[in-house]
Design a protein around this motif. Structure first.
Motif, short mmCIF file in Angstrom:
data_model
loop_
_atom_site.label_atom_id
_atom_site.label_comp_id
_atom_site.label_asym_id
_atom_site.label_seq_id
_atom_site.Cartn_x
_atom_site.Cartn_y
_atom_site.Cartn_z
N THR A 25 0.84 -1.19 0.00
CA THR A 25 0.00 0.00 0.00
C THR A 25 0.88 1.25 0.00
OG1 THR A 25 -1.62 -1.24 1.29
CG2 THR A 25 -1.94 1.13 1.15
N THR A 27 0.08 4.30 -0.16
CA THR A 27 -0.45 5.37 0.68
C THR A 27 0.13 5.31 2.09
OG1 THR A 27 -2.49 5.32 -0.60
CG2 THR A 27 -2.58 6.44 1.53
N ASN A 30 3.71 6.45 2.06
CA ASN A 30 3.74 7.91 1.93
C ASN A 30 3.44 8.60 3.26
OD1 ASN A 30 4.31 7.58 -0.77
ND2 ASN A 30 2.24 8.04 -1.46
#
Length: 108
Positions: A25, A27, A30
């Protein structure tokens, strides 16, 4: 993300530290790498993950596409149906062999 935090705690408690964590993932990676955490419950978990990672600069979290590690993805899906924590340093569940064989066959 709580699974990632629990995995980091388990790795540290088990002496498997520093570690390299690969997740599918982008995201989440990040959020962990960006300065400042969101002001929410997720932000608290992100902050805890960051603290774990700061305690060992050699420990990393990296994005790896799901297609590059179907064994880990299959085990994570299986873990959703387990009600209690399971950990063994020597034995492994027989289902791991099935996942590995499936992964090997898909490469042929």
């Amino acid at each position: 993300m709580i699974t990632l935090l629990r995995g980091l705690k388990m790795a540290k408690d088990s002496g498997l530290w520093p570690c390299e964590v690969e997740i599918d993932t982008q995201t989440i990676v990040n959020l962990i790498e960006s300065p400042g955490s969101p002001l929410s419950d997720i932000g608290l978990v992100i902050k805890d993950i960051e603290l774990f990672l700061e305690s060992s600069p050699a420990c990393t979290v990296a994005f790896i596409p799901r297609s590059a590690n179907m064994v880990a993805h299959s085990l994570a899906k299986l873990g959703l149906s387990v009600d209690n924590d399971c950990f063994s340093e020597e034995d492994y569940p027989p289902v791991v062999v099935l996942f590995l064989l499936g992964d090997c066959l898909s490469l042929m």
